[in-house]
Design a protein around this motif. Structure first.
Motif, mmCIF file in Angstrom:
data_model
loop_
_atom_site.group_PDB
_atom_site.id
_atom_site.type_symbol
_atom_site.label_atom_id
_atom_site.label_comp_id
_atom_site.label_asym_id
_atom_site.label_seq_id
_atom_site.Cartn_x
_atom_site.Cartn_y
_atom_site.Cartn_z
ATOM 1 N N VAL A 213 0.849 -1.190 0.000
ATOM 2 C CA VAL A 213 0.000 0.000 0.000
ATOM 3 C C VAL A 213 0.883 1.239 0.000
ATOM 4 C CG1 VAL A 213 -0.198 0.157 2.520
ATOM 5 C CG2 VAL A 213 -1.996 1.119 1.080
ATOM 6 N N THR A 214 0.427 2.281 -0.678
ATOM 7 C CA THR A 214 1.061 3.589 -0.611
ATOM 8 C C THR A 214 -0.031 4.637 -0.540
ATOM 9 O OG1 THR A 214 2.706 5.056 -1.620
ATOM 10 C CG2 THR A 214 1.229 3.876 -3.118
ATOM 11 N N ILE A 215 0.246 5.727 0.159
ATOM 12 C CA ILE A 215 -0.769 6.749 0.417
ATOM 13 C C ILE A 215 -0.173 8.112 0.135
ATOM 14 C CG2 ILE A 215 -2.343 7.739 2.141
ATOM 15 C CD1 ILE A 215 -2.051 5.073 3.703
ATOM 16 N N ASP A 240 3.992 -12.219 -7.519
ATOM 17 C CA ASP A 240 2.541 -12.069 -7.360
ATOM 18 C C ASP A 240 2.265 -11.059 -6.260
ATOM 19 O OD1 ASP A 240 -0.157 -12.408 -7.609
ATOM 20 O OD2 ASP A 240 -0.241 -14.304 -6.509
ATOM 21 N N PHE A 241 1.548 -9.999 -6.588
ATOM 22 C CA PHE A 241 1.338 -8.916 -5.619
ATOM 23 C C PHE A 241 0.086 -8.125 -5.963
ATOM 24 C CE2 PHE A 241 3.852 -7.304 -9.127
ATOM 25 C CZ PHE A 241 3.176 -6.146 -9.476
ATOM 26 N N ASN A 242 -0.364 -7.343 -5.016
ATOM 27 C CA ASN A 242 -1.334 -6.275 -5.234
ATOM 28 C C ASN A 242 -0.753 -4.991 -4.654
ATOM 29 O OD1 ASN A 242 -3.973 -8.554 -4.826
ATOM 30 N ND2 ASN A 242 -3.752 -7.247 -6.612
ATOM 31 N N LEU A 243 -0.917 -3.904 -5.363
ATOM 32 C CA LEU A 243 -0.524 -2.590 -4.871
ATOM 33 C C LEU A 243 -1.761 -1.711 -4.801
ATOM 34 C CD1 LEU A 243 1.514 -0.307 -4.158
ATOM 35 C CD2 LEU A 243 1.704 0.127 -6.628
ATOM 36 N N TRP A 244 -2.027 -1.158 -3.632
ATOM 37 C CA TRP A 244 -3.138 -0.230 -3.441
ATOM 38 C C TRP A 244 -2.563 1.180 -3.328
ATOM 39 C CZ3 TRP A 244 -4.874 -3.529 1.310
ATOM 40 C CH2 TRP A 244 -5.366 -4.776 0.860
ATOM 41 N N ILE A 245 -3.019 2.058 -4.206
ATOM 42 C CA ILE A 245 -2.584 3.455 -4.170
ATOM 43 C C ILE A 245 -3.760 4.298 -3.682
ATOM 44 C CG2 ILE A 245 -1.687 5.417 -5.476
ATOM 45 C CD1 ILE A 245 -0.421 3.460 -7.419
ATOM 46 N N GLN A 282 -3.652 -1.466 7.512
ATOM 47 C CA GLN A 282 -3.661 -2.615 8.419
ATOM 48 C C GLN A 282 -3.743 -3.933 7.657
ATOM 49 O OE1 GLN A 282 -2.845 -3.273 11.414
ATOM 50 N NE2 GLN A 282 -4.616 -3.480 12.762
ATOM 51 N N ALA A 283 -4.489 -3.929 6.548
ATOM 52 C CA ALA A 283 -4.680 -5.160 5.766
ATOM 53 C C ALA A 283 -3.506 -5.465 4.846
ATOM 54 C CB ALA A 283 -5.966 -5.055 4.940
ATOM 55 N N SER A 284 -2.556 -4.550 4.741
ATOM 56 C CA SER A 284 -1.420 -4.732 3.836
ATOM 57 C C SER A 284 -0.283 -5.480 4.519
ATOM 58 C CB SER A 284 -0.914 -3.369 3.351
ATOM 59 O OG SER A 284 -0.243 -2.689 4.402
ATOM 60 N N ASP A 285 0.682 -5.889 3.709
ATOM 61 C CA ASP A 285 1.891 -6.535 4.231
ATOM 62 C C ASP A 285 3.049 -5.565 4.389
ATOM 63 O OD1 ASP A 285 0.891 -9.311 4.266
ATOM 64 O OD2 ASP A 285 0.777 -9.041 2.094
ATOM 65 N N LYS A 308 3.817 -1.976 10.301
ATOM 66 C CA LYS A 308 3.989 -2.388 8.910
ATOM 67 C C LYS A 308 5.413 -2.094 8.424
ATOM 68 C CE LYS A 308 -0.109 -3.862 8.725
ATOM 69 N NZ LYS A 308 -0.377 -5.309 8.592
ATOM 70 N N PRO A 309 6.064 -3.066 7.802
ATOM 71 C CA PRO A 309 7.377 -2.810 7.207
ATOM 72 C C PRO A 309 7.301 -1.684 6.187
ATOM 73 C CG PRO A 309 6.913 -5.164 7.279
ATOM 74 C CD PRO A 309 5.639 -4.476 7.649
ATOM 75 N N VAL A 310 8.364 -0.888 6.104
ATOM 76 C CA VAL A 310 8.417 0.262 5.196
ATOM 77 C C VAL A 310 9.574 0.079 4.225
ATOM 78 C CG1 VAL A 310 8.822 2.751 5.038
ATOM 79 C CG2 VAL A 310 7.379 1.833 6.882
ATOM 80 N N ILE A 311 9.276 0.250 2.941
ATOM 81 C CA ILE A 311 10.314 0.314 1.912
ATOM 82 C C ILE A 311 10.188 1.691 1.277
ATOM 83 C CG2 ILE A 311 11.261 -0.687 -0.200
ATOM 84 C CD1 ILE A 311 8.748 -2.715 1.761
ATOM 85 N N THR A 312 11.229 2.507 1.364
ATOM 86 C CA THR A 312 11.128 3.894 0.926
ATOM 87 C C THR A 312 12.372 4.362 0.202
ATOM 88 O OG1 THR A 312 10.812 6.186 1.684
ATOM 89 C CG2 THR A 312 11.986 4.712 3.173
ATOM 90 N N THR A 313 12.180 5.337 -0.669
ATOM 91 C CA THR A 313 13.315 6.035 -1.253
ATOM 92 C C THR A 313 13.927 6.953 -0.194
ATOM 93 O OG1 THR A 313 11.741 7.683 -2.070
ATOM 94 C CG2 THR A 313 12.471 5.994 -3.617
ATOM 95 N N ASN A 314 15.172 7.312 -0.404
ATOM 96 C CA ASN A 314 15.884 8.150 0.560
ATOM 97 C C ASN A 314 15.539 9.619 0.329
ATOM 98 O OD1 ASN A 314 17.594 9.148 2.474
ATOM 99 N ND2 ASN A 314 19.474 8.760 1.332
#
Length: 379
Positions: A213-215, A240-245, A282-285, A308-314
């Protein structure tokens, strides 16, 4: 009782506006009478603001149902705000005297409050973004010297992160009266809303694939164009994934076209603005931030609160939030690095578990009370 004015250009669905709604909800109303004044009556936070303080606007919303004369009048009024001198605009827009006047966003808001004719008021400017890397506010000024003179009229300049302060001082060579106060984030409210059920028949929440997910606003700053390129590569890799924007903005059609042309419509979902994004979070990984620039990301803070784990650009504020990849994955600020970081996370279960545990630990550190108490002292 002190009278406080918060001035913004609009209440659109951005991070600064969300922070403002949380802040006015938690300010001590026995000591402060709070008014939020928006230049234009547009956005998604009006109702939230109105629950906790007086809300006013200068230019009515140009929405459907208005007659021709009303629309014409509003357009003329708005156009005049772009051409009249700041001191004239201040007298026209600000109708009351306040003890403290706050320009809560950069650009127009800062330019207007800097021109205040109220010599007895305390004047505060908030800076939410890295103005060295993303000097968007310059469109409101004839020159950088004019912008510097504007900031010099403030008693305090509040930056939302140490990195934002460094960027501000580097851009304007101003360090006097520049301080750092982190954004207030209402932990209890986030957890409460996160546990509400999701009512969206278009989403299958029971799939076993990785849900990201991204917001944020659908604008260039948030980098969703390059995030979709990353998701296309991950799809080609067989993941295999879903991305919610979650968010709205001017890039929606452009993003939808890319999704259609690259076979991503089954994997990526544009969900628009959600008054409660926390149940989706909350429903995301994991939470993904693909931003080209930030200030101090409120939504990354919210992701950590929910573990929730975070993967982000610097970008600005991320090392203050996540350490040196201690509490989340920080990639270099480009498409290739974001692709590598996401692929490593999505294909490594032990890494997923590591950052889930780390985010839970980090998320316990955010409490709104002490931060609001510090802001009370500034006001």
């Amino acid at each position: 009782m002190k009278k406080i004015l918060f001035f913004v250009e609009s209440l659109t669905g951005g991070g600064a506006e969300k922070v403002l709604s949380d802040l006015v909800a938690n300010i001590d109303k026995t000591k402060y009478s709070v008014t939020v004044l928006s230049l234009v009556d547009i956005g998604v936070y009006q109702e939230m603001i109105q629950e906790h303080c007086e809300y006013k606007y200068f230019v009515p919303n140009l929405g459907e149902g208005k007659n021709f004369l009303a629309i014409f009048s509003s357009k003329i009024r708005y156009k005049l705000t772009r051409i009249l001198p700041p001191k004239v605009l201040y007298k026209w827009i600000i109708k009351s005297n306040f003890d403290t006047e706050v320009a809560f966003t950069e650009g127009f808001s800062t330019r207007l409050i800097a021109a205040s004719g109220n010599s007895s008021s305390k004047k505060i400017a908030w800076v939410h973004i890295d103005l060295f890397e993303n000097h968007w506010s310059k469109i409101e000024y004839k020159s950088i010297d004019e912008e510097i003179k504007s900031y010099e009229n403030f008693d305090k300049i509040v930056c939302v992160a140490e990195s934002v302060k460094k960027a501000f001082s580097k851009r304007f060579d101003i360090s006097q009266n520049v301080i750092v106060k982190y954004n207030p984030v209402d932990r209890d409210d986030i957890i409460k809303k996160a546990n509400q059920p999701i009512d969206n028949p278009n989403l299958n929440l029971n799939t076993k694939n990785i849900k990201l997910v991204t917001i944020g606003r659908l604008e260039n700053q948030k980098g969703y164009d390059r995030l979709l390129k990353v998701m296309h590569r991950l799809k080609v890799d067989g993941l295999d994934f879903n991305l919610w924007i979650i968010g709205q903005g001017s890039k929606k059609n452009e993003l939808e076209l890319y999704m259609k042309d690259n076979g991503l419509t089954e994997h990526v979902h544009l969900l628009g603005f959600q008054s409660n994004p926390y149940n989706y979070l909350q429903a995301s990984d994991a939470f993904v931030c693909s931003s080209r620039s930030e200030g101090f990301s409120t939504v990354v803070t919210e992701a950590l609160i929910l573990g929730k784990p975070v993967i982000t650009t610097n970008c600005s504020g991320m090392h203050e939030l996540l350490g040196d990849n201690e509490f989340g994955i920080i990639t270099e600020n480009n498409t290739e690095s974001l692709y590598n970081g996401l692929k490593e996370y999505m294909t490594n279960p032990s890494l997923q578990e590591k950052y889930m545990n780390a985010s839970r630990v980090r998320g316990t550190k955010f409490e709104i009370g002490p931060i609001v108490d510090e802001i009370h002292k500034i006001l």
